[in-house]
Write a protein that holds these residues in place. Sequence first.
Motif, PDB file in Angstrom:
ATOM      1  N   LEU A   2       6.462  -7.252 -25.261  1.00 16.61           N
ATOM      2  CA  LEU A   2       5.967  -7.963 -24.091  1.00 16.61           C
ATOM      3  C   LEU A   2       7.082  -8.773 -23.431  1.00 16.61           C
ATOM      4  O   LEU A   2       7.189  -8.836 -22.207  1.00 16.61           O
ATOM      5  N   SER A   3       7.919  -9.391 -24.271  1.00 20.71           N
ATOM      6  CA  SER A   3       9.033 -10.179 -23.730  1.00 20.71           C
ATOM      7  C   SER A   3      10.050  -9.284 -23.039  1.00 20.71           C
ATOM      8  O   SER A   3      10.585  -9.634 -21.979  1.00 20.71           O
ATOM      9  N   LEU A   4      10.328  -8.121 -23.632  1.00 23.29           N
ATOM     10  CA  LEU A   4      11.228  -7.170 -22.981  1.00 23.29           C
ATOM     11  C   LEU A   4      10.665  -6.731 -21.636  1.00 23.29           C
ATOM     12  O   LEU A   4      11.398  -6.656 -20.634  1.00 23.29           O
ATOM     13  N   GLU A   5       9.374  -6.451 -21.598  1.00 22.96           N
ATOM     14  CA  GLU A   5       8.734  -6.030 -20.350  1.00 22.96           C
ATOM     15  C   GLU A   5       8.886  -7.106 -19.284  1.00 22.96           C
ATOM     16  O   GLU A   5       9.271  -6.816 -18.144  1.00 22.96           O
ATOM     17  N   LYS A   6       8.595  -8.346 -19.633  1.00 21.80           N
ATOM     18  CA  LYS A   6       8.691  -9.446 -18.673  1.00 21.80           C
ATOM     19  C   LYS A   6      10.136  -9.651 -18.216  1.00 21.80           C
ATOM     20  O   LYS A   6      10.409  -9.920 -17.048  1.00 21.80           O
ATOM     21  N   GLY A   7      11.064  -9.509 -19.155  1.00 18.21           N
ATOM     22  CA  GLY A   7      12.470  -9.688 -18.821  1.00 18.21           C
ATOM     23  C   GLY A   7      12.978  -8.644 -17.848  1.00 18.21           C
ATOM     24  O   GLY A   7      13.634  -8.961 -16.854  1.00 18.21           O
ATOM     25  N   LEU A  26      18.822 -15.502 -15.159  1.00 15.47           N
ATOM     26  CA  LEU A  26      19.079 -15.971 -16.526  1.00 15.47           C
ATOM     27  C   LEU A  26      17.797 -16.003 -17.344  1.00 15.47           C
ATOM     28  O   LEU A  26      17.794 -15.681 -18.535  1.00 15.47           O
ATOM     29  N   GLN A  27      16.700 -16.386 -16.704  1.00 19.64           N
ATOM     30  CA  GLN A  27      15.424 -16.380 -17.412  1.00 19.64           C
ATOM     31  C   GLN A  27      15.031 -14.960 -17.803  1.00 19.64           C
ATOM     32  O   GLN A  27      14.513 -14.724 -18.904  1.00 19.64           O
ATOM     33  N   GLY A  28      15.292 -13.993 -16.898  1.00 21.20           N
ATOM     34  CA  GLY A  28      15.015 -12.604 -17.221  1.00 21.20           C
ATOM     35  C   GLY A  28      15.843 -12.127 -18.401  1.00 21.20           C
ATOM     36  O   GLY A  28      15.327 -11.458 -19.311  1.00 21.20           O
ATOM     37  N   ILE A  29      17.142 -12.484 -18.421  1.00 20.31           N
ATOM     38  CA  ILE A  29      17.999 -12.136 -19.560  1.00 20.31           C
ATOM     39  C   ILE A  29      17.476 -12.810 -20.823  1.00 20.31           C
ATOM     40  O   ILE A  29      17.482 -12.230 -21.918  1.00 20.31           O
ATOM     41  N   GLY A  30      16.993 -14.063 -20.664  1.00 26.80           N
ATOM     42  CA  GLY A  30      16.449 -14.792 -21.807  1.00 26.80           C
ATOM     43  C   GLY A  30      15.261 -14.074 -22.413  1.00 26.80           C
ATOM     44  O   GLY A  30      15.143 -13.980 -23.648  1.00 26.80           O
ATOM     45  N   TYR A  31      14.371 -13.550 -21.559  1.00 26.21           N
ATOM     46  CA  TYR A  31      13.211 -12.816 -22.084  1.00 26.21           C
ATOM     47  C   TYR A  31      13.649 -11.549 -22.813  1.00 26.21           C
ATOM     48  O   TYR A  31      13.071 -11.168 -23.836  1.00 26.21           O
ATOM     49  N   VAL A  32      14.687 -10.875 -22.290  1.00 21.37           N
ATOM     50  CA  VAL A  32      15.183  -9.662 -22.940  1.00 21.37           C
ATOM     51  C   VAL A  32      15.759 -10.001 -24.316  1.00 21.37           C
ATOM     52  O   VAL A  32      15.442  -9.339 -25.328  1.00 21.37           O
ATOM     53  N   VAL A  33      16.601 -11.026 -24.362  1.00 22.73           N
ATOM     54  CA  VAL A  33      17.204 -11.432 -25.646  1.00 22.73           C
ATOM     55  C   VAL A  33      16.124 -11.892 -26.614  1.00 22.73           C
ATOM     56  O   VAL A  33      16.139 -11.555 -27.812  1.00 22.73           O
ATOM     57  N   LEU A  34      15.165 -12.659 -26.116  1.00 27.26           N
ATOM     58  CA  LEU A  34      14.063 -13.125 -26.956  1.00 27.26           C
ATOM     59  C   LEU A  34      13.257 -11.941 -27.475  1.00 27.26           C
ATOM     60  O   LEU A  34      12.842 -11.917 -28.655  1.00 27.26           O
ATOM     61  N   LEU A  74      16.815 -15.339 -30.987  1.00 29.61           N
ATOM     62  CA  LEU A  74      15.714 -16.216 -30.584  1.00 29.61           C
ATOM     63  C   LEU A  74      16.245 -17.523 -30.000  1.00 29.61           C
ATOM     64  O   LEU A  74      15.735 -18.020 -28.986  1.00 29.61           O
ATOM     65  N   VAL A  75      17.284 -18.078 -30.638  1.00 29.06           N
ATOM     66  CA  VAL A  75      17.853 -19.340 -30.160  1.00 29.06           C
ATOM     67  C   VAL A  75      18.468 -19.163 -28.767  1.00 29.06           C
ATOM     68  O   VAL A  75      18.196 -19.931 -27.835  1.00 29.06           O
ATOM     69  N   VAL A  76      19.280 -18.116 -28.618  1.00 34.17           N
ATOM     70  CA  VAL A  76      19.927 -17.864 -27.325  1.00 34.17           C
ATOM     71  C   VAL A  76      18.883 -17.562 -26.256  1.00 34.17           C
ATOM     72  O   VAL A  76      18.978 -18.035 -25.105  1.00 34.17           O
ATOM     73  N   GLY A  77      17.863 -16.792 -26.614  1.00 36.59           N
ATOM     74  CA  GLY A  77      16.814 -16.459 -25.660  1.00 36.59           C
ATOM     75  C   GLY A  77      16.088 -17.683 -25.137  1.00 36.59           C
ATOM     76  O   GLY A  77      15.837 -17.807 -23.934  1.00 36.59           O
ATOM     77  N   VAL A  78      15.753 -18.617 -26.020  1.00 34.24           N
ATOM     78  CA  VAL A  78      15.056 -19.840 -25.599  1.00 34.24           C
ATOM     79  C   VAL A  78      15.950 -20.685 -24.693  1.00 34.24           C
ATOM     80  O   VAL A  78      15.492 -21.238 -23.683  1.00 34.24           O
ATOM     81  N   ILE A  79      17.233 -20.771 -25.023  1.00 33.65           N
ATOM     82  CA  ILE A  79      18.163 -21.539 -24.182  1.00 33.65           C
ATOM     83  C   ILE A  79      18.219 -20.961 -22.770  1.00 33.65           C
ATOM     84  O   ILE A  79      18.187 -21.689 -21.773  1.00 33.65           O
ATOM     85  N   LEU A  80      18.270 -19.628 -22.668  1.00 31.68           N
ATOM     86  CA  LEU A  80      18.314 -18.986 -21.354  1.00 31.68           C
ATOM     87  C   LEU A  80      17.005 -19.177 -20.591  1.00 31.68           C
ATOM     88  O   LEU A  80      17.007 -19.312 -19.360  1.00 31.68           O
ATOM     89  N   LEU A  81      15.902 -19.226 -21.322  1.00 33.07           N
ATOM     90  CA  LEU A  81      14.615 -19.427 -20.656  1.00 33.07           C
ATOM     91  C   LEU A  81      14.512 -20.807 -20.012  1.00 33.07           C
ATOM     92  O   LEU A  81      13.763 -20.997 -19.051  1.00 33.07           O
TER      93      LEU A  81
END
Length: 620
Positions: free
Chosen positions: A42-47, A154-162, A140-147
């Motif tokens: 789901l996070s990948l989809e949103k990202g 950057l938020q989109g990249i964050g969702y992908v990383v998350l 997970l840590v990097v993804g939350v920081i980007l979010l």
Amino acid sequence: MIKRLRHAPLPLLILLLSYGFWVSPDFKEIAAGVALFLFGMLSLEKGFKAFTGGTLEQVLRASTNRLWKSIAFGITSTTLMQSSTLVSLVTISFVSAEMITLAAGIGVIMGANLGTTTGAWLIAGLGLRVDIAGYAMPALVVGVILLLQRSKILQGIGYVVLGVGFLFLGIHYMKEGFEAFQGAFDLSGYVIPGILGVLLYTGIGMLITVIMQSSHATLLVIITALATGQISYDSALALAIGANLGSAVTTAIGGMTANLGGKRLAIAHVLFNVMTATVAIAFIGQMAWAVDYLGALIGLAGDEYLLKLALFHTLFNLLGVILLAPFTGVLERALIRYVNPAPKSREKPLYLYPGALETPATAISALRKEVGHLYDNAHDLIAHGVSLRRSVIDSEQSLAEAVKNTRRIIPLDVDDLYEARIKSLHSDIVAFISEIQGRELSQQSVEQLYALQQASRDIVEAVKATKHLQKNLSRHGLSGNPLIRERYDTIRLQIAKVLREIRQLRSQDPETVTRLSLDALKLSVEKSGRSFTTDLNALIRSRHLSSSIATSMMNDENYAFEICANLIEASHALLLPPTRAEQSAEGQLALDEQDIARMAGGNSHPRTRTHTDENEKTAG
């Protein structure tokens, strides 16, 4: 995907999960792993949706104008998103919005099935062989920081990383859960030999995929269970076939809410997966031998069952592509010929459906098509409003002769037709626009949305003006006074010319239509109106016409101007290039209202459209 999961049998799922939690604490770990894996998807989809924008349509067309490109696009997108179901449903929305052809959509579906196999290789070759949880935590840590950043990119990249982090964490928990579960219960003792066992496990794999709405998640369960000895290798092969069939079922369910193009692609997906599964089941022994042979060639040991399962999954999907690809054109023609449900009435939307909201690009493309449908309804109504048949407007017949030879004014209840063909469809368009506005949109998408919303209003205003014109036209259009008849013929001819010119522009390649084409049409309308007024004033001065009938004619000419001007303005949104760069280039060459007024002759003050209130205006 969240919306699709809502349609799952929720009470049954909760009951089964509760029973599993009660029977075995280790089952909790397996269920948590599946949940984390699905949440990662789901996070990948949103990202990835954060990167969709105005250029998506161009990328799609460039990537799907050849069959091999369509297949490659399907492989790449599924590999990145790790969800063949998502790619299939988005592709259905592209075909439904007529952004890509049905044949291109079939190619993407085939590629998506091949792309699914990359997930099996990653899970079997990496996910269960290293401490993948160690990679999950930093992600997970990097993804939350980007979010937490303001930039949507950057938020989109964050969702992908998350999403990647949750995928890895889900694999870890699944592995731990099955290893703990192994000592309590061994499913490998329940192997059913022969074709009956193959069919049974194929059905189980299909059922699991339908419930979890993800063939990737099903493959994760299969590979993890095989790694811990919970199922046999032969059973895993049949389960993998079932996972493919299950993804077709979930796509078919989503495709049934689409329009005719989407339904055809959903049927093509089902046919492809059923054909692939049938071949794999019928020749499962031979394919297992082929896996052993190819595995030996690439250095796989005889007991490397995880990688051999991934190879089997790739092999039978590749076989399906090889069998179907040469007949893609034949399949497309067959679907177009035979899949023709009862057509919707012209009053109902043709392109607006929930799946079109998958991305901003598909939503706006579907909206543009529907506004075009509204225009078509208005075109017919306005043509009849000036007593000309649509066939005359669309033909090469002389409009001047058609107007001159009119023997009767077509009886028309514009109020009823407006309610039936225009108002209800316009209401559906407004409701769909409100749905789009509730989503994240780029500035370019917002501008396109506003232009299409205004275009639909312009079309409605043109129809309202027709209602007022038609009242006097039915009274004076065939007047025995040749001066009156000629003036109304002039009004009818001008509207007919605009209808024909716009129809011809809409039939051209969009890349050949420029703003100057519409400016020329606008200039013609302006000149015609000025000439009409000058001529009418001369007739009043010479007392050939009474001031009362002349006033009615002036009002009716103004209604005609409103009809033409509104239709031309609506055509801007339907015909002109949607990208900002192209609009800017067109805008530098375009004529403004003052330019048109000067070129039409007279002062530089342009005529303006007045949005009429049908309860206040009366025919002259």
